[in-house]
Design an enzyme around this catalytic site. Sequence first.
Site, PDB file in Angstrom:
ATOM      1  N   THR A   1     -41.701 -28.499  40.526  1.00 49.18           N
ATOM      2  CA  THR A   1     -42.115 -28.465  41.925  1.00 49.18           C
ATOM      3  C   THR A   1     -40.924 -28.255  42.861  1.00 49.18           C
ATOM      4  O   THR A   1     -39.795 -28.617  42.510  1.00 49.18           O
ATOM      5  CB  THR A   1     -42.809 -29.805  42.280  1.00 49.18           C
ATOM      6  OG1 THR A   1     -42.968 -29.881  43.691  1.00 49.18           O
ATOM      7  CG2 THR A   1     -41.983 -31.010  41.848  1.00 49.18           C
ATOM      8  N   ASP A   2     -41.205 -27.729  44.045  1.00 49.77           N
ATOM      9  CA  ASP A   2     -40.132 -27.605  45.056  1.00 49.77           C
ATOM     10  C   ASP A   2     -39.746 -28.972  45.617  1.00 49.77           C
ATOM     11  O   ASP A   2     -38.714 -29.102  46.280  1.00 49.77           O
ATOM     12  CB  ASP A   2     -40.559 -26.652  46.187  1.00 49.77           C
ATOM     13  CG  ASP A   2     -41.832 -27.066  46.922  1.00 49.77           C
ATOM     14  OD1 ASP A   2     -42.440 -28.097  46.562  1.00 49.77           O
ATOM     15  OD2 ASP A   2     -42.221 -26.350  47.864  1.00 49.77           O
ATOM     16  N   GLU A   3     -40.572 -29.990  45.334  1.00 53.42           N
ATOM     17  CA  GLU A   3     -40.275 -31.314  45.908  1.00 53.42           C
ATOM     18  C   GLU A   3     -38.992 -31.908  45.342  1.00 53.42           C
ATOM     19  O   GLU A   3     -38.424 -32.827  45.929  1.00 53.42           O
ATOM     20  CB  GLU A   3     -41.456 -32.271  45.680  1.00 53.42           C
ATOM     21  CG  GLU A   3     -42.726 -31.741  46.325  1.00 53.42           C
ATOM     22  CD  GLU A   3     -43.803 -32.792  46.524  1.00 53.42           C
ATOM     23  OE1 GLU A   3     -43.488 -33.975  46.625  1.00 53.42           O
ATOM     24  OE2 GLU A   3     -44.979 -32.393  46.579  1.00 53.42           O
TER      25      GLU A   3
ATOM     26  N   LYS B   1     -40.169 -35.741  38.340  1.00 58.76           N
ATOM     27  CA  LYS B   1     -40.163 -34.314  38.000  1.00 58.76           C
ATOM     28  C   LYS B   1     -38.719 -33.814  37.883  1.00 58.76           C
ATOM     29  O   LYS B   1     -38.392 -33.011  37.006  1.00 58.76           O
ATOM     30  CB  LYS B   1     -40.917 -33.498  39.063  1.00 58.76           C
ATOM     31  CG  LYS B   1     -42.410 -33.710  39.095  1.00 58.76           C
ATOM     32  CD  LYS B   1     -43.137 -33.304  37.833  1.00 58.76           C
ATOM     33  CE  LYS B   1     -43.182 -31.803  37.622  1.00 58.76           C
ATOM     34  NZ  LYS B   1     -44.045 -31.440  36.466  1.00 58.76           N
TER      35      LYS B   1
ATOM     36  N   TYR C   1     -42.647 -39.547  42.501  1.00 62.53           N
ATOM     37  CA  TYR C   1     -43.167 -38.322  41.858  1.00 62.53           C
ATOM     38  C   TYR C   1     -42.062 -37.286  41.709  1.00 62.53           C
ATOM     39  O   TYR C   1     -41.778 -36.799  40.607  1.00 62.53           O
ATOM     40  CB  TYR C   1     -44.325 -37.738  42.686  1.00 62.53           C
ATOM     41  CG  TYR C   1     -44.648 -36.297  42.338  1.00 62.53           C
ATOM     42  CD1 TYR C   1     -45.138 -35.955  41.078  1.00 62.53           C
ATOM     43  CD2 TYR C   1     -44.442 -35.255  43.261  1.00 62.53           C
ATOM     44  CE1 TYR C   1     -45.417 -34.624  40.746  1.00 62.53           C
ATOM     45  CE2 TYR C   1     -44.716 -33.933  42.940  1.00 62.53           C
ATOM     46  CZ  TYR C   1     -45.199 -33.629  41.681  1.00 62.53           C
ATOM     47  OH  TYR C   1     -45.471 -32.317  41.349  1.00 62.53           O
TER      48      TYR C   1
HETATM   49  N1  LIG Z   1     -50.602 -28.906  42.660  1.00 61.93           N
HETATM   50  C1  LIG Z   1     -49.500 -28.482  43.243  1.00 61.93           C
HETATM   51  O1  LIG Z   1     -49.526 -28.071  44.415  1.00 61.93           O
HETATM   52  C2  LIG Z   1     -48.193 -28.455  42.486  1.00 61.93           C
HETATM   53  C3  LIG Z   1     -47.063 -27.989  43.151  1.00 61.93           C
HETATM   54  C4  LIG Z   1     -45.859 -27.949  42.454  1.00 61.93           C
HETATM   55  C5  LIG Z   1     -45.800 -28.323  41.120  1.00 61.93           C
HETATM   56  N2  LIG Z   1     -46.919 -28.782  40.500  1.00 61.93           N
HETATM   57  C6  LIG Z   1     -46.811 -29.160  39.088  1.00 61.93           C
HETATM   58  O2  LIG Z   1     -47.767 -28.421  38.361  1.00 61.93           O
HETATM   59  C7  LIG Z   1     -48.247 -29.179  37.256  1.00 61.93           C
HETATM   60  C8  LIG Z   1     -49.763 -29.234  37.303  1.00 61.93           C
HETATM   61  O3  LIG Z   1     -50.162 -29.794  38.555  1.00 61.93           O
HETATM   62  P1  LIG Z   1     -51.696 -29.985  38.921  1.00 61.93           P
HETATM   63  O4  LIG Z   1     -51.795 -29.981  40.386  1.00 61.93           O
HETATM   64  O5  LIG Z   1     -52.520 -29.076  38.099  1.00 61.93           O
HETATM   65  O6  LIG Z   1     -51.909 -31.474  38.399  1.00 61.93           O
HETATM   66  P2  LIG Z   1     -53.261 -32.260  38.094  1.00 61.93           P
HETATM   67  O7  LIG Z   1     -52.978 -33.673  38.462  1.00 61.93           O
HETATM   68  O8  LIG Z   1     -54.436 -31.560  38.686  1.00 61.93           O
HETATM   69  O9  LIG Z   1     -53.418 -32.137  36.510  1.00 61.93           O
HETATM   70  C9  LIG Z   1     -52.603 -32.816  35.616  1.00 61.93           C
HETATM   71  C10 LIG Z   1     -53.263 -32.756  34.246  1.00 61.93           C
HETATM   72  O10 LIG Z   1     -52.377 -33.406  33.304  1.00 61.93           O
HETATM   73  C11 LIG Z   1     -53.162 -34.293  32.514  1.00 61.93           C
HETATM   74  N3  LIG Z   1     -52.286 -35.401  32.073  1.00 61.93           N
HETATM   75  C12 LIG Z   1     -51.737 -36.368  32.861  1.00 61.93           C
HETATM   76  N4  LIG Z   1     -51.026 -37.215  32.107  1.00 61.93           N
HETATM   77  C13 LIG Z   1     -51.106 -36.766  30.821  1.00 61.93           C
HETATM   78  C14 LIG Z   1     -50.567 -37.223  29.582  1.00 61.93           C
HETATM   79  N5  LIG Z   1     -49.798 -38.304  29.525  1.00 61.93           N
HETATM   80  N6  LIG Z   1     -50.854 -36.514  28.464  1.00 61.93           N
HETATM   81  C15 LIG Z   1     -51.639 -35.391  28.522  1.00 61.93           C
HETATM   82  N7  LIG Z   1     -52.182 -34.940  29.672  1.00 61.93           N
HETATM   83  C16 LIG Z   1     -51.909 -35.613  30.806  1.00 61.93           C
HETATM   84  C17 LIG Z   1     -54.287 -34.752  33.417  1.00 61.93           C
HETATM   85  O11 LIG Z   1     -55.389 -35.253  32.691  1.00 61.93           O
HETATM   86  C18 LIG Z   1     -54.601 -33.467  34.173  1.00 61.93           C
HETATM   87  O12 LIG Z   1     -55.529 -32.674  33.467  1.00 61.93           O
HETATM   88  C19 LIG Z   1     -47.586 -30.548  37.354  1.00 61.93           C
HETATM   89  O13 LIG Z   1     -46.499 -30.572  36.467  1.00 61.93           O
HETATM   90  C20 LIG Z   1     -47.111 -30.628  38.797  1.00 61.93           C
HETATM   91  O14 LIG Z   1     -45.961 -31.426  38.917  1.00 61.93           O
HETATM   92  C21 LIG Z   1     -48.106 -28.863  41.156  1.00 61.93           C
END
Ligand SMILES: NC(=O)c1ccc[n+]([C@@H]2O[C@H](COP(=O)([O-])OP(=O)(O)OC[C@H]3O[C@@H](n4cnc5c(N)ncnc54)[C@H](O)[C@@H]3O)[C@@H](O)[C@H]2O)c1
Length: 347
Positions: free
Chosen positions: A129-131, A158, A154
């Site tokens: 993430t950019d965070e 990351k 968070y």
């Molecule tokens: N959503 C955003 O805007 C955003 C922005 C930047 C980065 N990200 C990164 O992208 C990735 C996906 O984000 P997202 O928004 O789809 O998240 P989300 O919370 O919608 O999904 C996370 C998924 O991971 C699964 N999970 C959690 N803990 C687990 C574990 N211990 N073992 C197996 N599965 C597990 C959950 O059940 C879920 O299906 C993350 O790594 C997040 O940091 C997201």
Amino acid sequence: MNMLVTGGCGFIGSNFIRYLFQDAPDFNGRIINIDSLTYAGNLENLTDIAETFPDRYIFVHADICDAEALAAVFSDHGIDTVCHFAAESHVDRSIVGPDAFIRTNIIGTFNLLEMARDKKLKRFHHISTDEVYGSLGPDGRFTEQTAYDPSSPYSASKAASDHLVRAYFRTYGLSVTLSNCSNNYGPYQFPEKLIPLMILNARSGKALPVYGDGKNIRDWLYVKDHCRAIWEIIKHGALGETYNVGGDHEMENIRLVEMICDLMDDMAPLPGRSPHRGLISFVKDRPGHDRRYAIDAGKIRDELGWTPETTLENGIRATIQWYLDHSEWIERVQSGAYREWIQQHYQ
Ligand SMILES: NC(=O)c1ccc[n+]([C@@H]2O[C@H](COP(=O)([O-])OP(=O)(O)OC[C@H]3O[C@@H](n4cnc5c(N)ncnc54)[C@H](O)[C@@H]3O)[C@@H](O)[C@H]2O)c1
């Protein structure tokens, strides 16, 4: 390609799997989706994919912190590529209870890296993430060289996982790539996040809570554009490299919420056509709330030819339409019924 996707039942992971099967004609491999199905994991996001591609899509209910389960998945399915999404991802939750973030985001990533390091994988792609870069002032944008300065549990977890991934490249020669993206939006996003929360509250005439003065700025990326970027990096990204992925759409939160309100006035008018903007209510700011994020996506554009294709207005309009068209999905998420699947199968 036998690709292990972690967290494939979440928002971006499920969009990525859908993208590969429906929009990436050069993907002809298999996906093994491992997900522990936390509150954010919804198996129903991929029901149609599981039915349409029974030989090429496999779901494994497992936790990335469970090394034994991971070992079985790697050996049973001949994994040669990993795309790692699984994480605890909601900043507000990390403030209330950081433990799960340390466990999944750091220990879980470490477990995967350990599993991958003697397997001669073609690619281990890590989604971040950019965070991790912290907060920007009014000028400048995050590049791949920006120093890490995370503000929340968070983003700190990351950041730790990113460092581990890079260390496994330098120390063990693991074939890694990383991407750090800005805020995603689009279909299948869990309604605790800003855009779906605003759409769903606006649809039912509820208050639209906006943190602080609403002037925090985010760079919004349509999830399908992000999925295309990830696939390009997996195919063509240089080993050991990080790519920043952004939407080139910076906007203050309050402006974004107003945009949603105006589109909702048109797409789902309230009784008596009262304007949705009247529902906006400012609430106490979140601690450690970063002021501005903005991504410089020049590297992925110059090296891999990727640019975002979806304008913010088109993306928001498509997202609103998706939520308006999927009331059953929303109802099952809001009532918790989507979790019955786990109970039926595992308890
Ligand atoms: N959503 C955003 O805007 C955003 C922005 C930047 C980065 N990200 C990164 O992208 C990735 C996906 O984000 P997202 O928004 O789809 O998240 P989300 O919370 O919608 O999904 C996370 C998924 O991971 C699964 N999970 C959690 N803990 C687990 C574990 N211990 N073992 C197996 N599965 C597990 C959950 O059940 C879920 O299906 C993350 O790594 C997040 O940091 C997201």
